[in-house]
Design a protein around this motif. Structure first.
Motif, PDB file in Angstrom:
ATOM      1  N   THR A   1       0.575   7.009  -6.402  1.00  0.00           N
ATOM      2  CA  THR A   1      -0.420   8.183  -6.955  1.00  0.00           C
ATOM      3  C   THR A   1       0.163   9.281  -6.772  1.00  0.00           C
ATOM      4  OG1 THR A   1      -2.337   5.749  -5.614  1.00  0.00           O
ATOM      5  CG2 THR A   1      -3.420   7.898  -6.021  1.00  0.00           C
ATOM      6  N   ASP A   2       0.514   9.664  -5.825  1.00  0.00           N
ATOM      7  CA  ASP A   2       1.437  10.975  -5.604  1.00  0.00           C
ATOM      8  C   ASP A   2       1.187  11.559  -6.431  1.00  0.00           C
ATOM      9  OD1 ASP A   2       0.034  10.672  -3.060  1.00  0.00           O
ATOM     10  OD2 ASP A   2       1.366  10.345  -1.457  1.00  0.00           O
TER      11      ASP A   2
ATOM     12  N   VAL B   1       1.062  -1.212  -0.042  1.00  0.00           N
ATOM     13  CA  VAL B   1       0.077  -0.201  -0.119  1.00  0.00           C
ATOM     14  C   VAL B   1       0.524   1.146  -0.142  1.00  0.00           C
ATOM     15  CG1 VAL B   1      -1.831   1.137   1.379  1.00  0.00           C
ATOM     16  CG2 VAL B   1      -1.948  -1.376   0.926  1.00  0.00           C
ATOM     17  N   PRO B   2       2.001   1.364   0.837  1.00  0.00           N
ATOM     18  CA  PRO B   2       2.833   2.806   0.551  1.00  0.00           C
ATOM     19  C   PRO B   2       2.789   2.917  -0.931  1.00  0.00           C
ATOM     20  CG  PRO B   2       3.724   1.300   2.372  1.00  0.00           C
ATOM     21  CD  PRO B   2       2.149   0.799   1.797  1.00  0.00           C
TER      22      PRO B   2
ATOM     23  N   GLU C   1       0.508   4.054  -2.855  1.00  0.00           N
ATOM     24  CA  GLU C   1      -0.093   5.591  -2.523  1.00  0.00           C
ATOM     25  C   GLU C   1       1.427   6.621  -2.644  1.00  0.00           C
ATOM     26  OE1 GLU C   1      -1.025   5.380   1.683  1.00  0.00           O
ATOM     27  OE2 GLU C   1      -3.175   4.767   1.757  1.00  0.00           O
TER      28      GLU C   1
ATOM     29  N   TYR D   1      -6.240  -0.935  -6.672  1.00  0.00           N
ATOM     30  CA  TYR D   1      -5.635  -0.640  -7.040  1.00  0.00           C
ATOM     31  C   TYR D   1      -5.824  -0.714  -8.611  1.00  0.00           C
ATOM     32  CZ  TYR D   1      -4.357   2.099  -2.714  1.00  0.00           C
ATOM     33  OH  TYR D   1      -3.752   3.146  -2.083  1.00  0.00           O
TER      34      TYR D   1
END
Length: 392
Positions: free
Chosen positions: A152-153, A145-146, A149, A193
């Motif tokens: 995505t950023d 997940v990190p 994320e 995702y």
């Protein structure tokens, strides 16, 4: 970009019933996932990385991974990051327009930590336009997940679509007592995702390492039963053809010969100067490609598409065996004819098999998509001719 664009138009016309389509890095994910083909890995420490990318593009490579993870030592990471940024910025300066940019391979960076994704995108600036995404190591529900994320950023920061290619290589996936739970968690994460995930990659070397194993050049990954069982379960859960699955790529082949060019004259002569298949087979065996060819065939038979490659000599066999044969094309086309929508059974155009419309539909759809990307061989054109054409 286009598979086999290194061939002349006349040569492509002679080999293909339907030539490979052209596509760009902005193509739909379903097209790009199939088009990955032989994904060539290169350490990010290489001092002439920009030249390497251009050289491999000219040889027909369509996807490359620039690696900051296992291919380099821990102490080399900062220098490798600097080199990667410098080389990609140099490459962007040498490829000033979009037309030229789309002649480069799809480029991905294999990272170690989530923070590398955002940091590299920031440091690359405008050169990020050359990147198609990132390869995420040791992918599990808790670990992934990190990374996703951060991706995505980074995508929001640069305004460019960036894909994830997770690597399935963790012990939780290998060990029998944790495998089901690990696959279920990975499936939940991937579904959340889904629009960011291009394809899944298998870390078979790590699987073998957990048990102190290493297959020989005569053995495929499927001969190592503990590895074969993982591949089967990954495809079972994550590679389904019902719309919930993902493209799963084949494992790396570790063996190659430094004297790569010695193979080329033998291969080029065999289809045209000899009609004996054993001559070709002998040349393949001599150059440690027999095991690779068998593994590629088993990859496809087991639901995998494309392959992780660590040497340029592996690219041509992967791509040649990705081409749809004329017989496969005829079968798939017959199965998908509109008038066959109600099902039924029909004799193949080659009159050597049964095509059952409903059970073979998903296979036919996948086959025609592969045929669009890699092309359909002319009737009577052999794999040896296709392989010879791809060796440059």
């Amino acid at each position: 970009m286009r598979h086999f664009r290194q061939l002349t138009p006349e040569r492509r016309s002679a080999l293909f019933h339907r030539e490979p389509i052209e596509f760009t890095s902005d193509a739909p994910a379903s097209t790009l996932a199939v088009a990955l083909g032989a994904t060539l890995y290169s350490p990010a420490t290489r001092p002439a990385l920009a030249d390497d990318v251009l050289k491999q593009a000219a040889r027909g490579v369509v996807s490359m991974v620039l690696c900051l993870e296992d291919s380099i030592a821990d102490a080399e990471v900062p220098a490798a990051e600097d080199n990667l940024v410098r080389q990609l910025c140099e490459l962007a300066d040498r490829i000033p327009d979009r037309v030229a940019e789309d002649e480069l391979p799809l480029l991905f960076v294999r990272v170690r930590e989530p923070g590398q994704i955002t940091a590299l995108v920031r440091r690359l600036g405008a050169a990020v336009r050359l990147l198609s995404g990132f390869v995420l190591p040791k992918f599990t529900e808790d670990h992934s997940v990190p990374f996703l994320e951060a991706l995505t950023d980074a995508e929001a920061a640069c305004g460019r679509r960036l894909f994830a290619m997770p690597v399935l290589e963790s012990p939780e996936l290998l060990h029998r007592e944790t495998r089901t739970q690990a696959l279920t968690g990975i499936s939940r994460t991937l579904d959340k995702y889904r629009e960011r995930v291009l394809a899944l990659r298998l870390g078979v070397t790590d699987f073998c390492a957990a048990y102190g194993l290493r297959r020989t050049p005569e053995m495929t990954a499927y001969d190592v039963q503990i590895v074969a069982s993982v591949i089967a379960d990954v495809v079972n859960v994550l590679g389904r053809a019902d719309g919930t699955g993902f493209t799963v790529t084949g494992p790396v082949w570790e063996y190659f010969r430094p004297q790569e060019r010695m193979f080329k004259p033998q291969l080029r002569q065999s289809p045209f100067l000899s009609s004996r298949a054993e001559d070709v087979r002998a040349a393949l065996i001599e150059h440690d490609l027999d095991g690779l060819l068998r593994e590629i065939e088993l990859d496809r038979a087991n639901g995998l598409l494309g392959k992780t490659c660590i040497h340029p000599s592996h690219v041509a066999p992967v791509h040649a065996l990705s081409i749809v044969s004329h017989e496969e094309f005829c079968d798939a086309t017959d199965v998908l004819r509109p008038e066959r929508g109600g099902g039924g059974v029909l004799r193949s155009a080659y009159t050597n098999k049964m095509n059952e419309v409903k059970p073979h539909r998903a296979w036919a759809e996948r086959t025609l998509l592969r045929g669009e990307v890699f092309g359909v061989a002319r009737e009577g054109v052999s794999f040896v001719e296709l392989l010879a054409a791809g060796v440059k």
